[in-house]
Design an enzyme around this catalytic site. Structure first.
Site, PDB file in Angstrom:
ATOM      1  N   ARG A 142       0.832  -1.208   0.000  1.00 48.11           N
ATOM      2  CA  ARG A 142       0.000   0.000   0.000  1.00 48.11           C
ATOM      3  C   ARG A 142       0.866   1.258   0.000  1.00 48.11           C
ATOM      4  O   ARG A 142       0.532   2.271   0.639  1.00 48.11           O
ATOM      5  CB  ARG A 142      -0.961   0.027   1.196  1.00 48.11           C
ATOM      6  CG  ARG A 142      -1.728  -1.258   1.401  1.00 48.11           C
ATOM      7  CD  ARG A 142      -2.495  -1.694   0.196  1.00 48.11           C
ATOM      8  NE  ARG A 142      -3.219  -2.942   0.440  1.00 48.11           N
ATOM      9  CZ  ARG A 142      -3.893  -3.591  -0.507  1.00 48.11           C
ATOM     10  NH1 ARG A 142      -3.911  -3.145  -1.761  1.00 48.11           N
ATOM     11  NH2 ARG A 142      -4.525  -4.706  -0.232  1.00 48.11           N
ATOM     12  N   ASN A 184       2.590  -7.487   7.622  1.00 49.91           N
ATOM     13  CA  ASN A 184       2.582  -8.832   7.023  1.00 49.91           C
ATOM     14  C   ASN A 184       4.048  -9.234   6.878  1.00 49.91           C
ATOM     15  O   ASN A 184       4.764  -8.688   6.041  1.00 49.91           O
ATOM     16  CB  ASN A 184       1.896  -8.809   5.658  1.00 49.91           C
ATOM     17  CG  ASN A 184       0.441  -8.407   5.791  1.00 49.91           C
ATOM     18  OD1 ASN A 184      -0.280  -8.911   6.642  1.00 49.91           O
ATOM     19  ND2 ASN A 184       0.013  -7.468   4.966  1.00 49.91           N
ATOM     20  N   LYS A 263       0.727  -8.432  13.964  1.00 51.89           N
ATOM     21  CA  LYS A 263      -0.559  -8.692  13.290  1.00 51.89           C
ATOM     22  C   LYS A 263      -0.771 -10.193  13.377  1.00 51.89           C
ATOM     23  O   LYS A 263      -0.073 -10.954  12.703  1.00 51.89           O
ATOM     24  CB  LYS A 263      -0.473  -8.222  11.843  1.00 51.89           C
ATOM     25  CG  LYS A 263      -1.656  -8.606  10.966  1.00 51.89           C
ATOM     26  CD  LYS A 263      -1.548  -8.018   9.554  1.00 51.89           C
ATOM     27  CE  LYS A 263      -2.722  -8.445   8.692  1.00 51.89           C
ATOM     28  NZ  LYS A 263      -2.725  -7.785   7.359  1.00 51.89           N
ATOM     29  N   GLU A 267      -6.183 -11.784   8.505  1.00 53.73           N
ATOM     30  CA  GLU A 267      -5.999 -11.942   7.059  1.00 53.73           C
ATOM     31  C   GLU A 267      -4.988 -13.048   6.748  1.00 53.73           C
ATOM     32  O   GLU A 267      -4.130 -12.918   5.888  1.00 53.73           O
ATOM     33  CB  GLU A 267      -5.561 -10.608   6.427  1.00 53.73           C
ATOM     34  CG  GLU A 267      -6.585  -9.503   6.670  1.00 53.73           C
ATOM     35  CD  GLU A 267      -6.282  -8.179   5.980  1.00 53.73           C
ATOM     36  OE1 GLU A 267      -5.095  -7.846   5.855  1.00 53.73           O
ATOM     37  OE2 GLU A 267      -7.242  -7.490   5.588  1.00 53.73           O
ATOM     38  N   LYS A 341      -7.410   0.084  14.743  1.00 53.15           N
ATOM     39  CA  LYS A 341      -7.703   0.978  13.624  1.00 53.15           C
ATOM     40  C   LYS A 341      -8.814   1.941  14.032  1.00 53.15           C
ATOM     41  O   LYS A 341      -9.762   1.539  14.725  1.00 53.15           O
ATOM     42  CB  LYS A 341      -8.127   0.187  12.387  1.00 53.15           C
ATOM     43  CG  LYS A 341      -6.959  -0.528  11.723  1.00 53.15           C
ATOM     44  CD  LYS A 341      -7.301  -1.077  10.346  1.00 53.15           C
ATOM     45  CE  LYS A 341      -6.102  -1.847   9.803  1.00 53.15           C
ATOM     46  NZ  LYS A 341      -6.262  -2.292   8.403  1.00 53.15           N
ATOM     47  N   ASP A 346     -11.901  -0.563   7.887  1.00 55.88           N
ATOM     48  CA  ASP A 346     -10.550  -0.489   7.325  1.00 55.88           C
ATOM     49  C   ASP A 346     -10.237   0.826   6.634  1.00 55.88           C
ATOM     50  O   ASP A 346     -10.162   0.877   5.407  1.00 55.88           O
ATOM     51  CB  ASP A 346     -10.357  -1.649   6.328  1.00 55.88           C
ATOM     52  CG  ASP A 346      -8.879  -1.912   6.043  1.00 55.88           C
ATOM     53  OD1 ASP A 346      -8.032  -1.292   6.707  1.00 55.88           O
ATOM     54  OD2 ASP A 346      -8.585  -2.736   5.171  1.00 55.88           O
ATOM     55  N   GLU A 374      -4.283   4.592   1.085  1.00 53.14           N
ATOM     56  CA  GLU A 374      -4.776   3.374   0.429  1.00 53.14           C
ATOM     57  C   GLU A 374      -6.178   3.548  -0.154  1.00 53.14           C
ATOM     58  O   GLU A 374      -6.415   3.226  -1.316  1.00 53.14           O
ATOM     59  CB  GLU A 374      -4.770   2.213   1.426  1.00 53.14           C
ATOM     60  CG  GLU A 374      -5.359   0.938   0.847  1.00 53.14           C
ATOM     61  CD  GLU A 374      -5.257  -0.260   1.787  1.00 53.14           C
ATOM     62  OE1 GLU A 374      -4.713  -0.123   2.892  1.00 53.14           O
ATOM     63  OE2 GLU A 374      -5.724  -1.340   1.398  1.00 53.14           O
ATOM     64  N   GLU A 490     -14.617  12.432  -0.321  1.00 57.44           N
ATOM     65  CA  GLU A 490     -15.789  11.689   0.159  1.00 57.44           C
ATOM     66  C   GLU A 490     -16.981  11.882  -0.782  1.00 57.44           C
ATOM     67  O   GLU A 490     -17.713  10.935  -1.079  1.00 57.44           O
ATOM     68  CB  GLU A 490     -16.154  12.169   1.562  1.00 57.44           C
ATOM     69  CG  GLU A 490     -17.379  11.481   2.142  1.00 57.44           C
ATOM     70  CD  GLU A 490     -17.720  11.966   3.547  1.00 57.44           C
ATOM     71  OE1 GLU A 490     -17.476  13.143   3.862  1.00 57.44           O
ATOM     72  OE2 GLU A 490     -18.238  11.149   4.337  1.00 57.44           O
ATOM     73  N   TRP A 520     -14.761 -10.735   1.778  1.00 54.21           N
ATOM     74  CA  TRP A 520     -14.106  -9.789   2.684  1.00 54.21           C
ATOM     75  C   TRP A 520     -15.035  -9.093   3.666  1.00 54.21           C
ATOM     76  O   TRP A 520     -14.576  -8.322   4.527  1.00 54.21           O
ATOM     77  CB  TRP A 520     -13.329  -8.744   1.868  1.00 54.21           C
ATOM     78  CG  TRP A 520     -12.200  -9.352   1.112  1.00 54.21           C
ATOM     79  CD1 TRP A 520     -12.239  -9.826  -0.165  1.00 54.21           C
ATOM     80  CD2 TRP A 520     -10.868  -9.585   1.590  1.00 54.21           C
ATOM     81  NE1 TRP A 520     -11.007 -10.331  -0.513  1.00 54.21           N
ATOM     82  CE2 TRP A 520     -10.144 -10.193   0.536  1.00 54.21           C
ATOM     83  CE3 TRP A 520     -10.215  -9.333   2.798  1.00 54.21           C
ATOM     84  CZ2 TRP A 520      -8.807 -10.563   0.668  1.00 54.21           C
ATOM     85  CZ3 TRP A 520      -8.881  -9.695   2.916  1.00 54.21           C
ATOM     86  CH2 TRP A 520      -8.195 -10.310   1.872  1.00 54.21           C
TER      87      TRP A 520
END
Ligand code: GCU
Length: 658
Positions: A142, A184, A263, A267, A341, A346, A374, A490, A520
């Site tokens: 990202r 990750n 993490k 995911e 978060k 997300d 992102e 937005e 998802w």
């Protein structure tokens, strides 16, 4: 432009200090940084760094001053001398940059002493950088600004001058922790903890003189993948021993190492669930390995089922973090920070607050933001995010009498402080951030993390003043373009808080149904009658019940739910009338046309700056605004056409909908 853009620290930013007589008193690596800054400034602007005699600016690191916070500083004036005092080099560095930002005003202002201290003691940037180039995600997951400034050719870079310049930028805005690798954790990156550790130590040396501690993201499975053990069970003595030994080695190499970022069970990443353990048991195992050395585990709450069946209307991704973590309140060790978060899903352009933040009064919590864009235009679109973060940090989960999110994260509402964390937006792009105006998001994150009460406009104003000094027309134009750019983004993307509607591959540009039948858990449920997700207690997923009063009730009812979050909480017919007086479908049309018109105005305003900003900045932003114009029109047309086709309701103003 030759080399790398100076961002908000061009030589001109130091003119007021550099033209004066300055004394720096104190020792240590961060004081040395301050001394070095002053040396460069006076060399460029005709002043002098002196040890004796009268001075205009005195920067004093006095460990015995009676101050408790090493990051705090006091600024005052003694006669005609401006004096900055701190008990630690890092406080002095922050005081120095405070004077830089004030410019001439630091030498003419009020005489009384004023103490400045951060409201949030942990102000951290997470890098989603990989050492290797990942086949799908590239080098920076990202990342929208090129490759990593830390790694090249499968290792930590030999030349760390870019990282050094970055550390200086971060120190100037008060960022005090950096996590060096992606959450990750892939195969090579896992080894940063072991055989690549000497290189991590080199990076730590780069950050140390700027008061920044480094962290590593680690894999929960590391005892198996690196240690060769048959299990990573957090209660297994051999696993605990592995973490203890490994952590001791890290501290032998990096005595001020910050700790781990994890993490887990997220995911597809390994975690404690595989062993029937909960997240407190997982986090505490690592925390105990770090505790003897003063390290902290940042344990992410981003845990949800990413293999959902879209036919299943009961599972709600928004609920997941609270379902998993709220019951664990009180069971995390003192050196665990649960990193949440800011929204429950997300990093969408608009989400409610994550209810986890109000549900764990006995747990240290950090709020996580994305500086990397992102879901907000990927540093191709102007989207100044400081207003979003300001709104989140100022939100009061228990209503107007209660503490703010910043109070919770800052340790003023229950548990000791956690802090504020954000995913960085820099890469090896010459402008650092791809879009030159995205530098303001990085700057603004640091400033807001220091003091969440600063207004977004004031923070932007500081950034403009430092980066583009001395031209009121530029200042005014940049405010016009940037102040409202989050709301503009937005308007032309997913409406009324429903989120997503992005291309699943890459998350850039519109695809209204891109995620609709995916695993998802990110749906909008549009049909011929209406749109939105029913997250009420009465008829929906019950997510509203995760909030304390008054919000659990405010969100529960379509009567009181704020318009901008309506479709996050409710499935409503297209002719439902918003508080604004418009129907939902007319709002969708109007906001999408308006968003695109606002982008056109940005283009016009920017065009007037030709010759007033450096040509390379002008050209880069001009080209990106073209792309923003194209992409915003694509969003407008796809979203409007989609809802026109679904609803059959024409635009009341008869504009073109394809
Ligand atoms: C988002 C993002 C991923 C990232 C994840 C996370 O889902 O798309 O790339 O890994 O967040 O925060 O862990």
């Amino acid at each position: 432009m030759v080399g790398v853009h100076p961002a908000w620290l061009p030589a001109s930013a130091f003119r007021s200090i550099g033209a004066r007589r300055v004394r720096v008193v104190g020792d240590g690596p961060v004081v040395a940084t301050v001394r070095g800054e002053v040396e460069t400034a006076v060399a460029g602007h005709g002043g002098a760094l002196v040890d004796d005699g009268p001075v205009d600016l005195e920067l004093v690191c006095a460990p015995d001053d009676g101050e408790a916070d090493p990051e705090a500083f006091v600024v005052g004036r003694a006669g005609s001398t401006t004096v900055v005092r701190a008990i630690d080099g890092v406080g002095l560095l922050y005081g120095f940059h405070h004077v830089v930002r004030l410019g001439e005003a630091a030498f003419t202002g009020a005489a009384e002493d004023r103490r400045h201290a951060p409201r949030l003691p942990v102000r951290m940037l997470d890098h989603w950088d990989n050492v290797d180039v990942h086949p799908v995600m590239g080098q920076v997951e990202r990342g929208y600004a090129g490759g990593s400034i830390f790694y090249a050719d499968g290792a930590v870079r030999a030349d760390l001058s870019r990282a050094r310049a970055y550390a200086r930028l971060l120190g100037s805005i008060g960022v005090n922790r950096v996590c060096l690798n992606n959450v990750n954790v892939h195969r090579t990156e896992a080894r940063l903890l072991t055989d690549l550790l000497p290189d991590v130590a080199r990076l730590a040396e780069v950050f140390r003189p700027h008061g920044i501690r480094v962290h590593l993201s680690v894999s929960f499975a590391a005892p198996m993948t690196l240690g060769g053990l048959p299990t990573a069970d957090p209660l297994d003595p051999a696993v605990r021993d592995w973490w203890a030994r490994t952590s001791a080695e890290v501290y032998a190499a990096i005595p001020d190492f910050g700790g781990y970022v994890v993490k887990a069970d997220s995911e597809g990443s390994p975690g404690p669930f595989a062993y029937g353990r909960d997240h407190a048991e997982g986090a505490n195992a690592l925390a105990r390995a770090l505790a003897p050395f003063g390290g902290t585990v940042f344990w992410r709450a981003f845990v949800y089922n990413h293999r959902q069946d879209w036919r299943d209307r009961k599972t709600d991704r928004a609920r997941a973090a609270h379902d998993h973590f709220a019951p664990l309140d009180g069971s995390f060790d003192a050196n665990v920070v649960v990193q949440v978060k800011s929204g429950p899903v997300d990093f969408q352009v608009r989400e409610p607050l994550s209810p986890v933040i109000a549900a764990m009064p006995r747990t240290r919590l950090a709020v996580e933001f994305q500086v990397t864009q992102e879901y907000t235009g990927q540093q191709k679109h102007v989207c100044h995010l400081v207003p979003q973060w300001h709104e989140v940090l100022g939100f009061q989960p228990w209503g107007e009498e209660g503490p703010t999110v910043a109070d919770i994260a800052g340790g003023r509402a229950g548990a000791p402080a956690g802090g504020v964390v954000a995913v960085s937006n820099v890469g090896d792009d010459p402008f650092w951030t791809g879009h030159p105006l995205a530098q303001a998001n990085l700057f603004g994150f640091g400033r807001l993390a220091w003091d969440d009460r600063l207004t977004p406009e004031a923070v932007l104003d500081e950034w403009i003043g430092l980066t583009f000094p001395g031209d009121p027309a530029v200042r005014e134009a940049l405010h016009d373009i940037m102040d409202g750019s989050w709301l503009t983004y937005e308007r032309y993307t997913a409406p009324l808080g429903v989120g997503w509607m992005v291309n699943p591959a890459g998350h850039y540009g519109p695809s209204v149904d891109g995620y609709e039948y995916s695993p998802w858990g990110t749906y909008h449920f549009a049909d011929r009658d209406g749109v939105g997700v029913d997250r009420t207690r009465s008829t929906g997923t019950g997510f509203t019940g995760q909030f304390p009063a008054p919000w659990r009730d405010v969100y529960e009812s379509v009567e009181t739910c704020p318009d901008e979050l309506l479709l996050f909480f409710h499935h409503v017919p297209y002719d439902h009338v918003l508080h604004s007086g418009k129907t939902v479908v007319q709002h969708i049309y109007d906001s999408h046309f308006a968003g695109c018109e606002e982008v056109s105005r940005m283009v016009e305003t920017w065009a007037r700056l030709e010759g007033r900003v450096p040509p390379e900045v002008f050209e880069r932003v001009t080209a990106l605004l073209q792309e923003q114009t194209r992409c915003a029109a694509e969003w407008r047309d796809q979203v409007n056409t989609y809802f026109w086709r679904k609803s059959g309701v024409p635009d009341a103003r008869g504009r073109t909908i394809h």
